[in-house]
Design a protein around this motif. Structure first.
Motif, PDB file in Angstrom:
ATOM      1  N   GLN A  95      39.433  45.853  48.045  1.00  0.00           N
ATOM      2  CA  GLN A  95      38.521  46.380  47.034  1.00  0.00           C
ATOM      3  C   GLN A  95      38.276  47.881  47.177  1.00  0.00           C
ATOM      4  O   GLN A  95      37.849  48.537  46.235  1.00  0.00           O
ATOM      5  CB  GLN A  95      37.190  45.631  47.077  1.00  0.00           C
TER       6      GLN A  95
ATOM      7  N   THR B 171      37.029  36.644  41.093  1.00  0.00           N
ATOM      8  CA  THR B 171      35.722  37.289  41.103  1.00  0.00           C
ATOM      9  C   THR B 171      34.716  36.652  40.159  1.00  0.00           C
ATOM     10  O   THR B 171      33.507  36.739  40.402  1.00  0.00           O
ATOM     11  CB  THR B 171      35.843  38.781  40.766  1.00  0.00           C
ATOM     12  N   HIS B 172      35.178  36.033  39.072  1.00  0.00           N
ATOM     13  CA  HIS B 172      34.247  35.466  38.095  1.00  0.00           C
ATOM     14  C   HIS B 172      34.128  33.946  38.211  1.00  0.00           C
ATOM     15  O   HIS B 172      33.619  33.294  37.295  1.00  0.00           O
ATOM     16  CB  HIS B 172      34.674  35.855  36.678  1.00  0.00           C
TER      17      HIS B 172
ATOM     18  N   SER C 297      43.096  37.321  45.724  1.00  0.00           N
ATOM     19  CA  SER C 297      42.755  37.044  44.329  1.00  0.00           C
ATOM     20  C   SER C 297      43.700  36.009  43.723  1.00  0.00           C
ATOM     21  O   SER C 297      44.900  36.005  43.981  1.00  0.00           O
ATOM     22  CB  SER C 297      42.830  38.329  43.505  1.00  0.00           C
TER      23      SER C 297
ATOM     24  N   HIS D 182      42.436  39.659  35.531  1.00  0.00           N
ATOM     25  CA  HIS D 182      41.083  40.149  35.343  1.00  0.00           C
ATOM     26  C   HIS D 182      40.461  40.794  36.574  1.00  0.00           C
ATOM     27  O   HIS D 182      39.616  41.677  36.443  1.00  0.00           O
ATOM     28  CB  HIS D 182      40.172  39.002  34.867  1.00  0.00           C
ATOM     29  N   ASP D 183      40.814  40.352  37.763  1.00  0.00           N
ATOM     30  CA  ASP D 183      40.197  40.908  38.968  1.00  0.00           C
ATOM     31  C   ASP D 183      40.582  42.375  39.145  1.00  0.00           C
ATOM     32  O   ASP D 183      41.738  42.754  38.937  1.00  0.00           O
ATOM     33  CB  ASP D 183      40.626  40.113  40.204  1.00  0.00           C
ATOM     34  N   ASN D 184      39.624  43.180  39.550  1.00  0.00           N
ATOM     35  CA  ASN D 184      39.853  44.598  39.787  1.00  0.00           C
ATOM     36  C   ASN D 184      38.926  45.054  40.904  1.00  0.00           C
ATOM     37  O   ASN D 184      38.023  44.297  41.325  1.00  0.00           O
ATOM     38  CB  ASN D 184      39.606  45.401  38.503  1.00  0.00           C
TER      39      ASN D 184
ATOM     40  N   SER E  15      36.375  47.051  41.074  1.00  0.00           N
ATOM     41  CA  SER E  15      34.952  47.064  40.740  1.00  0.00           C
ATOM     42  C   SER E  15      34.358  45.662  40.787  1.00  0.00           C
ATOM     43  O   SER E  15      33.286  45.436  41.370  1.00  0.00           O
ATOM     44  CB  SER E  15      34.746  47.670  39.352  1.00  0.00           C
ATOM     45  N   ASP E  16      35.053  44.696  40.186  1.00  0.00           N
ATOM     46  CA  ASP E  16      34.550  43.327  40.175  1.00  0.00           C
ATOM     47  C   ASP E  16      34.613  42.698  41.566  1.00  0.00           C
ATOM     48  O   ASP E  16      33.752  41.875  41.924  1.00  0.00           O
ATOM     49  CB  ASP E  16      35.342  42.477  39.183  1.00  0.00           C
TER      50      ASP E  16
ATOM     51  N   ALA F 120      31.656  43.920  43.431  1.00  0.00           N
ATOM     52  CA  ALA F 120      30.458  43.249  42.922  1.00  0.00           C
ATOM     53  C   ALA F 120      30.358  41.825  43.469  1.00  0.00           C
ATOM     54  O   ALA F 120      29.271  41.368  43.834  1.00  0.00           O
ATOM     55  CB  ALA F 120      30.471  43.238  41.400  1.00  0.00           C
ATOM     56  N   PHE F 121      31.472  41.104  43.521  1.00  0.00           N
ATOM     57  CA  PHE F 121      31.475  39.737  44.060  1.00  0.00           C
ATOM     58  C   PHE F 121      31.022  39.743  45.512  1.00  0.00           C
ATOM     59  O   PHE F 121      30.162  38.944  45.922  1.00  0.00           O
ATOM     60  CB  PHE F 121      32.881  39.134  43.949  1.00  0.00           C
TER      61      PHE F 121
END
Length: 202
Positions: free
Chosen positions: A61, A83-84, A116, A121-123, A125-126, A129-130
């Motif tokens: 990250q 992450t989501h 991941s 979608h994972d990056n 920033s996310d 945050a996770f």
């Protein structure tokens, strides 16, 4: 492969239970006199054959290149999240956090690598945050393209189905010892005391 939807209230209740029992562990290991490779008596999961874990290198990250080989000297927890993820991923991460917190200073000898399962979608920033949301800022959330990540998923037997709504993926976790050998394979049903014991013996 399976995905589950778990309410926040249920997740919270289960996490409290994990924290309460995380410190309950026993340790035992015996040395194989023939091969010199430790033979472990585990309390949960599937005992592996002590084969060398397939090496890989991905950016985390923070943009740092992290390789599995570079973690020699530390026990490694290798797991696969996105992450989501609404349920299994944060629940498993909280289980691990509670157990490692119970280790005190010994937790520094364990490295957690998250690979991941959602390259669409994972990056960074996310991922940050996770980790921040779950209190896991010392862990490495490893990111990459579909091509890069699939080269890690395949040798570890992680099935991933990508979709616009988020991936379906195998809920697998490996415990790798300090010499870089696979010792235990776990799924997300592992209970906290068993996982704690398995980590201790590595």
């Amino acid at each position: 492969m399976r995905l589950r939807t778990v309410s926040r209230l249920v997740i919270g209740a289960v996490i409290v239970g994990f924290v309460a029992v995380a410190a309950i562990a026993a340790t035992t290991a015996r040395q194989n006199a023939t091969t010199g490779i430790p033979a472990y008596e585990i309390d949960g999961g599937d005992l592996m054959q002590g084969l060398r874990a397939p090496n890989f290198a991905l950016r985390d990250q923070n943009g740092r290149l992290i390789s599995l080989r570079g973690q020699r000297g530390h026990a490694v927890v290798l797991t696969f999240f996105y992450t989501h993820c609404p349920d299994t991923c944060p629940l498993t991460s909280q289980k691990l956090r509670a157990i490692l917190n119970s280790f005190g200073s010994e937790a520094r000898k364990v490295t957690v690598l998250i690979v991941s399962t959602d390259p669409l979608h994972d990056n960074p920033s996310d991922a940050k945050a996770f980790l921040r949301r779950n209190g896991l800022t010392s862990w490495h959330f490893l990111l990459g393209s579909i091509g890069q990540l699939s080269k890690v998923w395949k040798p570890y037997g992680i099935g991933v189905t990508l979709s616009g709504k988020g991936p379906g993926h195998t809920a697998g976790m490996y415990l790798i010892d300090k010499t870089g050998r696979e010792q235990v394979y776990l799924d997300d049903t592992i209970v906290a005391p068993a996982l704690s014991q398995d980590l201790h013996i590595l």
